[in-house]
Design a protein around this motif. Sequence first.
Motif, short mmCIF file in Angstrom:
data_model
loop_
_atom_site.label_atom_id
_atom_site.label_comp_id
_atom_site.label_asym_id
_atom_site.label_seq_id
_atom_site.Cartn_x
_atom_site.Cartn_y
_atom_site.Cartn_z
N LEU A 71 0.85 -1.21 0.00
CA LEU A 71 0.00 0.00 0.00
C LEU A 71 0.88 1.25 0.00
CD1 LEU A 71 -3.02 0.47 -0.02
CD2 LEU A 71 -2.98 0.59 2.48
N TRP A 74 2.22 1.91 -3.36
CA TRP A 74 1.18 2.52 -4.21
C TRP A 74 1.12 4.03 -3.93
CZ3 TRP A 74 -2.96 5.65 -3.51
CH2 TRP A 74 -3.77 5.84 -4.63
N HIS A 78 1.81 7.13 -6.59
CA HIS A 78 0.66 7.89 -7.09
C HIS A 78 0.40 9.21 -6.36
CE1 HIS A 78 -0.56 4.67 -9.85
NE2 HIS A 78 -0.26 3.82 -8.89
N GLU A 81 -0.53 12.26 -8.50
CA GLU A 81 -1.88 12.22 -9.08
C GLU A 81 -2.93 12.58 -8.03
OE1 GLU A 81 -0.27 8.36 -10.43
OE2 GLU A 81 -2.12 8.34 -11.61
N VAL A 82 -2.72 12.10 -6.81
CA VAL A 82 -3.69 12.41 -5.73
C VAL A 82 -3.66 13.91 -5.44
CG1 VAL A 82 -4.21 12.07 -3.27
CG2 VAL A 82 -3.61 10.10 -4.71
N ALA A 85 -5.40 15.80 -8.14
CA ALA A 85 -6.86 15.60 -8.05
C ALA A 85 -7.43 16.49 -6.95
CB ALA A 85 -7.17 14.13 -7.77
N ARG A 86 -6.72 16.59 -5.83
CA ARG A 86 -7.21 17.42 -4.72
C ARG A 86 -7.28 18.88 -5.15
NH1 ARG A 86 -3.92 14.97 0.54
NH2 ARG A 86 -4.99 12.94 0.58
N TYR A 89 -10.20 19.35 -7.43
CA TYR A 89 -11.45 19.23 -6.66
C TYR A 89 -11.70 20.51 -5.88
CZ TYR A 89 -14.91 17.37 -3.34
OH TYR A 89 -16.05 17.16 -2.59
N ASP A 90 -10.66 21.02 -5.24
CA ASP A 90 -10.82 22.24 -4.41
C ASP A 90 -11.19 23.43 -5.28
OD1 ASP A 90 -10.24 20.64 -2.27
OD2 ASP A 90 -8.14 21.33 -2.06
N ARG A 92 -13.01 23.27 -8.00
CA ARG A 92 -14.41 23.08 -8.42
C ARG A 92 -15.37 23.38 -7.27
NH1 ARG A 92 -12.76 17.82 -10.25
NH2 ARG A 92 -13.96 16.86 -8.55
N GLU B 36 -13.35 11.05 -3.58
CA GLU B 36 -13.56 11.83 -4.81
C GLU B 36 -12.49 12.91 -4.93
OE1 GLU B 36 -17.41 13.69 -5.04
OE2 GLU B 36 -17.00 14.51 -7.05
N ARG B 37 -12.23 13.57 -3.80
CA ARG B 37 -11.21 14.64 -3.76
C ARG B 37 -9.84 14.08 -4.10
NH1 ARG B 37 -7.97 17.19 0.50
NH2 ARG B 37 -7.46 19.30 -0.20
N ASP B 38 -9.55 12.85 -3.67
CA ASP B 38 -8.24 12.23 -3.93
C ASP B 38 -8.15 11.67 -5.35
OD1 ASP B 38 -7.40 12.87 -1.43
OD2 ASP B 38 -7.55 10.85 -0.59
N GLY B 39 -9.22 11.76 -6.11
CA GLY B 39 -9.21 11.27 -7.50
C GLY B 39 -9.37 9.77 -7.61
N ILE B 40 -9.80 9.12 -6.52
CA ILE B 40 -9.93 7.65 -6.48
C ILE B 40 -11.32 7.23 -7.01
CG2 ILE B 40 -9.91 5.63 -4.97
CD1 ILE B 40 -7.20 7.05 -5.13
N LEU B 60 -7.22 5.80 -11.63
CA LEU B 60 -6.33 5.80 -10.47
C LEU B 60 -6.90 4.89 -9.38
CD1 LEU B 60 -3.85 6.95 -8.98
CD2 LEU B 60 -5.28 8.86 -8.23
N THR B 63 -6.23 1.25 -9.84
CA THR B 63 -4.87 0.77 -9.47
C THR B 63 -4.77 0.52 -7.97
OG1 THR B 63 -3.93 2.99 -9.05
CG2 THR B 63 -3.86 2.18 -11.34
N LEU B 64 -5.67 1.16 -7.19
CA LEU B 64 -5.62 1.01 -5.72
C LEU B 64 -6.30 -0.28 -5.27
CD1 LEU B 64 -4.90 2.16 -2.97
CD2 LEU B 64 -6.98 3.56 -3.05
N PRO B 67 -3.61 -3.32 -4.20
CA PRO B 67 -3.00 -3.31 -2.86
C PRO B 67 -4.04 -3.48 -1.76
CG PRO B 67 -2.45 -1.27 -4.05
CD PRO B 67 -3.23 -2.11 -4.96
N LEU B 68 -5.23 -2.92 -1.95
CA LEU B 68 -6.27 -3.06 -0.92
C LEU B 68 -6.78 -4.51 -0.87
CD1 LEU B 68 -8.37 0.22 -1.13
CD2 LEU B 68 -6.67 -0.45 0.56
#
Lengths: 93, 93
Positions: A71, A74, A78, A81-82, A85-86, A89-90, A92, B36-40, B60, B63-64, B67-68
């Motif tokens: 984990l 991962w 990534h 990318e996270v 995305a944040r 999102y912020d 929007r 959603e904010r993390d783009g997952i 994205l 891909t998670l 590992p989960l």
Amino acid sequence: MIVIALSDGPLRFKDIHLTVQGISGKVLTDTLRALERDGIVSRRVYAEIPPRVEYQLTALGETLSTPLGVLRSWAEAHIEEVLEAREAYDLRS
Amino acid sequence: MIVIALSDGPLRFKDIHLTVQGISGKVLTDTLRALERDGIVSRRVYAEIPPRVEYQLTALGETLSTPLGVLRSWAEAHIEEVLEAREAYDLRS
């Protein structure tokens, strides 16, 4: 992250706190207690003055460090990318 | 667990809530928003009456789920040991 920090060997509270950044002392205390209750971590008090307390992975805890390592890889692969995305999102919201 | 639930395809809020037992509606709402904010996870609103909302893993997010899945297999393999440890801990405390 605590389990991963302990996978290199026993640590004292303050050393775990230094390693696992971004969490409060209270969250670390509560999490260590939960990990101890789950049988993942053992707590050892050395009869010294002042008393020394060390936390260590149990055999069960050792088996958990592998999936958590997957984990963590991962997350390291990534994180960009996270974070992007944040940001999007912020903007929007 | 939410990511694993969504790894079989898009789901509506109430279906996720049924699949992921033991969490409140509020925790599910907050967690979905964080994912959603993390783009997952992506959230899609269908212009119907009443409006239909579906949640889906992003590329994205896909891909998670591996590992989960490894972590979930660990939990399924070791749940008995964790429950026994909790029982012993509660007796000591």
